[in-house]
Design an enzyme around this catalytic site. Structure first.
Site, short mmCIF file in Angstrom:
data_model
loop_
_atom_site.label_atom_id
_atom_site.label_comp_id
_atom_site.label_asym_id
_atom_site.label_seq_id
_atom_site.Cartn_x
_atom_site.Cartn_y
_atom_site.Cartn_z
N CYS A 44 1.02 -1.22 0.02
CA CYS A 44 0.23 0.05 0.05
C CYS A 44 0.76 1.30 0.10
O CYS A 44 1.73 1.32 0.75
CB CYS A 44 -0.95 0.06 1.33
SG CYS A 44 -1.91 1.59 1.52
N CYS A 47 0.42 3.07 3.40
CA CYS A 47 0.76 2.68 4.85
C CYS A 47 1.80 1.70 4.78
O CYS A 47 2.44 1.13 5.87
CB CYS A 47 -0.42 2.20 5.61
SG CYS A 47 -1.05 0.52 5.28
N CYS A 92 -7.41 -0.98 1.52
CA CYS A 92 -6.32 -1.38 2.33
C CYS A 92 -6.91 -1.92 3.80
O CYS A 92 -7.51 -1.07 4.43
CB CYS A 92 -5.04 -0.41 2.53
SG CYS A 92 -3.87 -0.97 3.51
N CYS A 95 -5.25 0.64 6.59
CA CYS A 95 -5.43 2.12 6.62
C CYS A 95 -6.73 2.41 6.08
O CYS A 95 -6.97 3.68 6.05
CB CYS A 95 -4.07 2.89 5.93
SG CYS A 95 -3.98 2.91 4.34
N CYS A 115 -9.05 -4.79 -10.07
CA CYS A 115 -8.43 -3.72 -10.89
C CYS A 115 -8.11 -2.43 -10.02
O CYS A 115 -8.83 -1.96 -9.44
CB CYS A 115 -9.75 -3.20 -11.79
SG CYS A 115 -9.42 -2.00 -12.75
#
Ligand SMILES: [Zn+2]
Length: 130
Positions: A44, A47, A92, A95, A115
């Site tokens: 991510c 984070c 995510c 976060c 996607c």
């Protein structure tokens, strides 16, 4: 981890902020990681949470990085009825930042097509864990 949107704005680039925190979409075929084919892990961009392995990435032809599976527990799903469509938003799990959408028309054994926006991901070359 930023505690409010002002801190997120300081941490992220304007492009990242617009997609990760405001659920935007980067233009198709522009992402830096679209054609990334090396072995490694995708995390991510907000984070650092480990999200996807290069072993699940495939070329969907849509212009966005596509994966057929996420690491266990790495992402969460939210019903998204915006833009007059019913879609499944992918965020995510750590976060809560927006990553992209999940579709059930994947061409591989999982039948899944994540996607994602390239700008939401960071790639670390190395061993693909899956
Ligand atoms: Zn995150």
């Amino acid at each position: 981890m930023p505690k409010n949107e002002d801190s997120w704005k300081e941490k992220l680039t304007p492009e990242q902020y617009a997609v990760l925190r405001e659920k935007g979409t980067e233009p198709a075929f522009t992402g830096a990681l679209l054609k990334e084919k090396r072995a490694g892990m995708y995390t991510c961009a907000a984070c650092g949470n480990m999200l996807f392995s290069s072993g699940t990435k495939f070329d969907s032809g849509t212009g966005w990085p596509s994966f057929d599976d996420a690491l266990p527990g790495a992402v969460k799903f939210i019903d998204d009825n915006s833009h007059g469509m019913h879609r499944t938003e992918v965020v995510c799990a750590n976060c809560g930042s927006h990553l992209g959408h999940l579709f059930d028309d994947g061409p591989t054994a999982t039948g899944k097509r994540y996607c994602l926006n390239s700008v939401c991901l960071e790639f670390g070359e190395g061993e693909a864990k899956k």
